[in-house]
Scaffold this motif. Sequence first.
Motif, PDB file in Angstrom:
ATOM      1  N   GLU A  90       0.790  -0.917   0.336  1.00 43.28           N
ATOM      2  CA  GLU A  90       0.452   0.034   0.023  1.00 43.28           C
ATOM      3  C   GLU A  90       0.638   1.339   0.466  1.00 43.28           C
ATOM      4  O   GLU A  90       0.842   2.176   0.844  1.00 43.28           O
ATOM      5  CB  GLU A  90      -0.683  -0.186   1.293  1.00 43.28           C
ATOM      6  CG  GLU A  90      -1.622  -1.469   1.359  1.00 43.28           C
ATOM      7  CD  GLU A  90      -3.439  -1.012   2.229  1.00 43.28           C
ATOM      8  OE1 GLU A  90      -4.297  -1.145   2.214  1.00 43.28           O
ATOM      9  OE2 GLU A  90      -2.353  -0.866   3.674  1.00 43.28           O
ATOM     10  N   SER A  91       1.953   0.946  -1.170  1.00 40.10           N
ATOM     11  CA  SER A  91       3.072   2.334  -0.836  1.00 40.10           C
ATOM     12  C   SER A  91       3.392   3.256  -1.823  1.00 40.10           C
ATOM     13  O   SER A  91       2.447   2.706  -3.333  1.00 40.10           O
ATOM     14  CB  SER A  91       4.013   1.650  -0.161  1.00 40.10           C
ATOM     15  OG  SER A  91       4.772   1.656   1.122  1.00 40.10           O
ATOM     16  N   PHE A  92       4.235   4.442  -1.569  1.00 37.15           N
ATOM     17  CA  PHE A  92       4.548   5.113  -2.834  1.00 37.15           C
ATOM     18  C   PHE A  92       5.352   4.397  -3.665  1.00 37.15           C
ATOM     19  O   PHE A  92       5.848   2.947  -3.268  1.00 37.15           O
ATOM     20  CB  PHE A  92       5.149   6.073  -2.091  1.00 37.15           C
ATOM     21  CG  PHE A  92       4.136   6.811  -2.307  1.00 37.15           C
ATOM     22  CD1 PHE A  92       3.606   8.163  -2.581  1.00 37.15           C
ATOM     23  CD2 PHE A  92       3.591   7.312  -0.659  1.00 37.15           C
ATOM     24  CE1 PHE A  92       2.511   9.433  -2.073  1.00 37.15           C
ATOM     25  CE2 PHE A  92       2.859   7.977   0.197  1.00 37.15           C
ATOM     26  CZ  PHE A  92       2.243   9.131  -1.216  1.00 37.15           C
ATOM     27  N   GLY A  93       5.087   4.183  -4.919  1.00 41.86           N
ATOM     28  CA  GLY A  93       6.010   3.518  -5.651  1.00 41.86           C
ATOM     29  C   GLY A  93       7.747   4.403  -6.231  1.00 41.86           C
ATOM     30  O   GLY A  93       7.426   5.356  -5.023  1.00 41.86           O
ATOM     31  N   ALA A  94       8.725   4.070  -6.881  1.00 38.87           N
ATOM     32  CA  ALA A  94       9.689   5.298  -6.958  1.00 38.87           C
ATOM     33  C   ALA A  94       8.923   6.644  -8.057  1.00 38.87           C
ATOM     34  O   ALA A  94       7.923   6.330  -8.051  1.00 38.87           O
ATOM     35  CB  ALA A  94      11.207   4.397  -8.310  1.00 38.87           C
ATOM     36  N   ASP A  95       9.799   7.315  -7.993  1.00 45.87           N
ATOM     37  CA  ASP A  95       8.976   8.770  -9.181  1.00 45.87           C
ATOM     38  C   ASP A  95       8.900   8.310 -10.759  1.00 45.87           C
ATOM     39  O   ASP A  95       9.822   6.804 -11.461  1.00 45.87           O
ATOM     40  CB  ASP A  95      10.185   9.251  -9.819  1.00 45.87           C
ATOM     41  CG  ASP A  95      10.851  10.431  -7.812  1.00 45.87           C
ATOM     42  OD1 ASP A  95      10.078  10.380  -7.300  1.00 45.87           O
ATOM     43  OD2 ASP A  95      11.734  10.655  -7.843  1.00 45.87           O
ATOM     44  N   PHE A  96       7.115   8.839 -10.972  1.00 44.26           N
ATOM     45  CA  PHE A  96       7.528   8.206 -12.338  1.00 44.26           C
ATOM     46  C   PHE A  96       6.868   6.498 -12.611  1.00 44.26           C
ATOM     47  O   PHE A  96       6.481   6.205 -13.609  1.00 44.26           O
ATOM     48  CB  PHE A  96       8.253   8.502 -13.400  1.00 44.26           C
ATOM     49  CG  PHE A  96       8.320  10.503 -13.219  1.00 44.26           C
ATOM     50  CD1 PHE A  96       7.555  10.887 -13.593  1.00 44.26           C
ATOM     51  CD2 PHE A  96      10.021  10.371 -12.990  1.00 44.26           C
ATOM     52  CE1 PHE A  96       7.850  12.619 -13.038  1.00 44.26           C
ATOM     53  CE2 PHE A  96      10.827  11.110 -12.435  1.00 44.26           C
ATOM     54  CZ  PHE A  96       9.529  12.972 -13.151  1.00 44.26           C
ATOM     55  N   VAL A  97       6.637   6.118 -10.987  1.00 41.37           N
ATOM     56  CA  VAL A  97       6.341   4.468 -11.329  1.00 41.37           C
ATOM     57  C   VAL A  97       4.694   4.702 -11.339  1.00 41.37           C
ATOM     58  O   VAL A  97       4.235   5.282  -9.750  1.00 41.37           O
ATOM     59  CB  VAL A  97       7.192   3.844 -10.438  1.00 41.37           C
ATOM     60  CG1 VAL A  97       5.786   2.744 -10.218  1.00 41.37           C
ATOM     61  CG2 VAL A  97       8.253   3.598 -11.216  1.00 41.37           C
ATOM     62  N   LEU A  98       3.499   4.887 -11.839  1.00 42.33           N
ATOM     63  CA  LEU A  98       2.003   5.169 -11.892  1.00 42.33           C
ATOM     64  C   LEU A  98       1.431   4.590 -12.561  1.00 42.33           C
ATOM     65  O   LEU A  98       0.760   5.185 -13.961  1.00 42.33           O
ATOM     66  CB  LEU A  98       2.081   6.895 -11.674  1.00 42.33           C
ATOM     67  CG  LEU A  98       2.633   8.029 -10.932  1.00 42.33           C
ATOM     68  CD1 LEU A  98       2.268   9.169 -11.435  1.00 42.33           C
ATOM     69  CD2 LEU A  98       2.544   7.500  -9.658  1.00 42.33           C
ATOM     70  N   PRO A  99       1.185   3.146 -12.877  1.00 41.33           N
ATOM     71  CA  PRO A  99       0.662   2.436 -13.806  1.00 41.33           C
ATOM     72  C   PRO A  99      -0.727   2.373 -13.884  1.00 41.33           C
ATOM     73  O   PRO A  99      -1.102   2.736 -12.989  1.00 41.33           O
ATOM     74  CB  PRO A  99       1.163   0.893 -13.084  1.00 41.33           C
ATOM     75  CG  PRO A  99       1.791   0.868 -12.360  1.00 41.33           C
ATOM     76  CD  PRO A  99       2.114   2.633 -11.890  1.00 41.33           C
ATOM     77  N   PRO A 100      -1.672   2.645 -14.381  1.00 46.53           N
ATOM     78  CA  PRO A 100      -2.678   2.680 -14.218  1.00 46.53           C
ATOM     79  C   PRO A 100      -3.692   2.213 -14.058  1.00 46.53           C
ATOM     80  O   PRO A 100      -4.303   1.829 -12.857  1.00 46.53           O
ATOM     81  CB  PRO A 100      -3.534   3.975 -15.732  1.00 46.53           C
ATOM     82  CG  PRO A 100      -2.695   2.931 -16.548  1.00 46.53           C
ATOM     83  CD  PRO A 100      -1.198   2.731 -16.126  1.00 46.53           C
ATOM     84  N   ASP A 101      -3.412   0.598 -14.563  1.00 46.86           N
ATOM     85  CA  ASP A 101      -4.041  -0.957 -13.991  1.00 46.86           C
ATOM     86  C   ASP A 101      -3.327  -1.003 -12.464  1.00 46.86           C
ATOM     87  O   ASP A 101      -3.837  -2.224 -12.167  1.00 46.86           O
ATOM     88  CB  ASP A 101      -3.349  -1.670 -15.039  1.00 46.86           C
ATOM     89  CG  ASP A 101      -2.677  -2.218 -15.673  1.00 46.86           C
ATOM     90  OD1 ASP A 101      -1.146  -1.034 -15.554  1.00 46.86           O
ATOM     91  OD2 ASP A 101      -1.750  -3.197 -15.543  1.00 46.86           O
ATOM     92  N   ARG A 102      -2.266  -0.959 -12.045  1.00 49.48           N
ATOM     93  CA  ARG A 102      -1.636  -1.258 -11.223  1.00 49.48           C
ATOM     94  C   ARG A 102      -1.750   0.042  -9.855  1.00 49.48           C
ATOM     95  O   ARG A 102      -1.413  -0.571  -8.907  1.00 49.48           O
ATOM     96  CB  ARG A 102      -0.339  -1.537 -11.179  1.00 49.48           C
ATOM     97  CG  ARG A 102      -0.257  -2.754 -11.900  1.00 49.48           C
ATOM     98  CD  ARG A 102      -1.139  -4.324 -11.477  1.00 49.48           C
ATOM     99  NE  ARG A 102      -1.283  -4.753  -9.721  1.00 49.48           N
ATOM    100  CZ  ARG A 102      -1.219  -5.401  -8.837  1.00 49.48           C
ATOM    101  NH1 ARG A 102      -2.307  -5.470  -9.355  1.00 49.48           N
ATOM    102  NH2 ARG A 102      -0.721  -4.997  -7.711  1.00 49.48           N
ATOM    103  N   ALA A 103      -2.970   0.810 -10.509  1.00 48.16           N
ATOM    104  CA  ALA A 103      -2.934   2.109  -9.149  1.00 48.16           C
ATOM    105  C   ALA A 103      -3.472   2.005  -7.706  1.00 48.16           C
ATOM    106  O   ALA A 103      -4.828   0.851  -8.615  1.00 48.16           O
ATOM    107  CB  ALA A 103      -3.621   2.662  -9.977  1.00 48.16           C
ATOM    108  N   TYR A 104      -3.326   1.547  -6.927  1.00 43.97           N
ATOM    109  CA  TYR A 104      -3.792   0.872  -5.328  1.00 43.97           C
ATOM    110  C   TYR A 104      -4.640   2.197  -5.127  1.00 43.97           C
ATOM    111  O   TYR A 104      -6.297   2.684  -4.938  1.00 43.97           O
ATOM    112  CB  TYR A 104      -2.603   1.289  -4.420  1.00 43.97           C
ATOM    113  CG  TYR A 104      -3.049   0.021  -3.571  1.00 43.97           C
ATOM    114  CD1 TYR A 104      -3.489  -1.245  -3.560  1.00 43.97           C
ATOM    115  CD2 TYR A 104      -3.187   0.761  -1.744  1.00 43.97           C
ATOM    116  CE1 TYR A 104      -4.577  -1.701  -2.566  1.00 43.97           C
ATOM    117  CE2 TYR A 104      -3.952   0.065  -1.134  1.00 43.97           C
ATOM    118  CZ  TYR A 104      -4.547  -1.540  -1.491  1.00 43.97           C
ATOM    119  OH  TYR A 104      -4.915  -1.647  -0.129  1.00 43.97           O
ATOM    120  N   SER A 105      -3.844   3.786  -5.258  1.00 43.42           N
ATOM    121  CA  SER A 105      -4.672   4.999  -4.776  1.00 43.42           C
ATOM    122  C   SER A 105      -5.578   5.050  -3.996  1.00 43.42           C
ATOM    123  O   SER A 105      -7.091   5.087  -3.970  1.00 43.42           O
ATOM    124  CB  SER A 105      -5.156   5.705  -6.535  1.00 43.42           C
ATOM    125  OG  SER A 105      -6.306   6.859  -5.530  1.00 43.42           O
TER     126      SER A 105
END
Length: 668
Positions: free
Chosen positions: A302-317
């Motif tokens: 449930e964590s932040f990823g590295a910089d710019f790692v923002l996959p839409p289908d794996r967004a936990y958000s």
Amino acid sequence: MTSSVLPVAPTRGRLRPLGLDEVRITGGFWARRRHTNTTATLDHCRDWMDRVGWTGNFRAAVEGRIHRDRRGREFADSEVYKLLEAMAWEAANGGGAPLDAEISALTELVAPAQEPDGYLSTAFGRPGQPARYSDLEEGHELYCQGHLVQAGVAQARARGEGELAKIAQRAADHVCATFGPGGIEAVCGHPQIESALVELARLTGRRRYLDQAALFVDRRGHGTLAEGEFGRAYFQDDLPVRRATVLRGHAVRALYLAAGAVDVAVETGDDDLLAAVVRQWEATTARRTYLTGGMGSHHRDESFGADFVLPPDRAYSETCAGVASVMLGWRLLLATGEPRFADLVERTLFNVVATSPSEDGRSFFYANTLHRRHRGVVPPADVDSPRADSGLRAPWFAVSCCPTNVARTLAQLPAYLATADDEGVQLHQYADADIATSLTGGRGVALRVRTDYPSGGSVTVRIGRSPAGPWTLSLRVPQWAAGAMASLVDPDGVHRPVAPGTATVTRVFRPGDEIRLELPVAPRWIRAEPRIDAVRGTVAVQRGPLVYCAESVDLPDGHEVDAIRVDTSVDPEDGPGATDASAGTVVVAGEVAVPTGDGDAAWPYEALGHPAPRPADPTGIVLVPYHSWANRGPSTMRVWLPTAEENRPEEPDTGTGTDTDTGIGTGR
């Protein structure tokens, strides 16, 4: 006049928040959701807590059977406290006697479980249970007591000091005695107690609580917690708050800690600590935040990823991360007066907080993906969901932190709309509202705000009462309006363009004067920073503060959203369905690939060159506000839409040396 009915009541800072006794939301988008919260969600949460035994834990603790009969996770107590907090704020909004009775009934359940020294937990400390504070990493004891304190503060501010507030203060005194100087030199694995203690200090004037909160903030990052499965960064115990440059680890924990650090910094005048949190917010917003305002791209921790790692289908958000981001942004706005913090608060409210609850307020998203590849299964109505990433909203979860967090946020929402300072009144979020407050020297001001926002962009402020001298009315112009024409019309009918930031009118106002802000809410294409490689070759659509998505229920039969390609050479257009309480659809030009019926190719890769064109149906593709998706049954959904240009044959190499972005590696 200074309001006493405030979720956050700093004693210093650039802006003074207006409380629930000064701001009343009267209609539109947020009024409808707040009505649902009051009439459906609060009872829903209470019913489920009774059903799964979380409220019964307090009775079991008193009766000596808690070691065998306890239900729920170690932090289940906190959900009862968050519900109490939500009820207290709703009572202040006019909920009245029924909510007061509910608060009293729950308080009578909780009170006998408190130990003589103030400690309160149903998961630790009794015969047959783990010892007190024996699992600071994951036990959540301080976290739960922090939510108890917040509930007590809410009751005291909303209805005057009552039994719940007394229980909360006894718990806080226990925390200070146990973890203060000479006590246990450690922190809780889940921050939250910090903001709670500061708010109690603001309520009572007792410095002891502020000092303990500051001690917790300063202790964080020195390795007092065990390494754990995910490392100390998960708990934000890898670096001191003042040295950290970006939010990291578990997203909700990181955001709660940052909010607590801002509270401590404001009350102690610690400008260096405040600047450190601002730097972390800036880096996180620029590199670790989804278009929706959502935060957290890792499911496992449930964590932040590295910089710019923002996959839409794996967004936990996670919904709770959205709530925590709103809490942090509001505190930074009050401390600094900078409208950029209100911009992210708005984005997150409309696209994360409003997305979680269903239209009837009785089911919720825990995680908020931006791309659903497979149609979800309708969750059972009478069983709590074991999974956070459900394809449809679930009525309850084994970990149900999000429903109560949404409930308390919507209950206190009017307090996020406006502020005041020595010069005048500032409007930060737009909704139909009546506002009445006093400026310096007791100068009374009354405003009526009328708007169809976010469906429309016109915000009219009518002066109802005004002092004799000049004062300033300030209105936030959102950053999303950059590059378009926003304008302000003053009481004399004079139009002037306004840029993102703050638009102000300073004058001697008279009752009946009107100021109108016109915001350009037309839909527009959005592209991502190139380093967000998971969405290269795709675009999104935003209309005002609302992010839009494609949903399979709006496509021809047999099609899913992965078949969509959009044509960005044609501007998006408004579609039907807009009302004062909800924005309508948007229609974009594009095509939908025709299903072949013979399954997928044997190998999903091919050489660059001139691929055979896929048959497609040119069509107008209907998009809906992201917050509304999955209210019409199981569906697939996506926010980031592939462009039609990506499937066209490459131009032959002309030898000019010009690089062309082919969109390879989009992660779709």
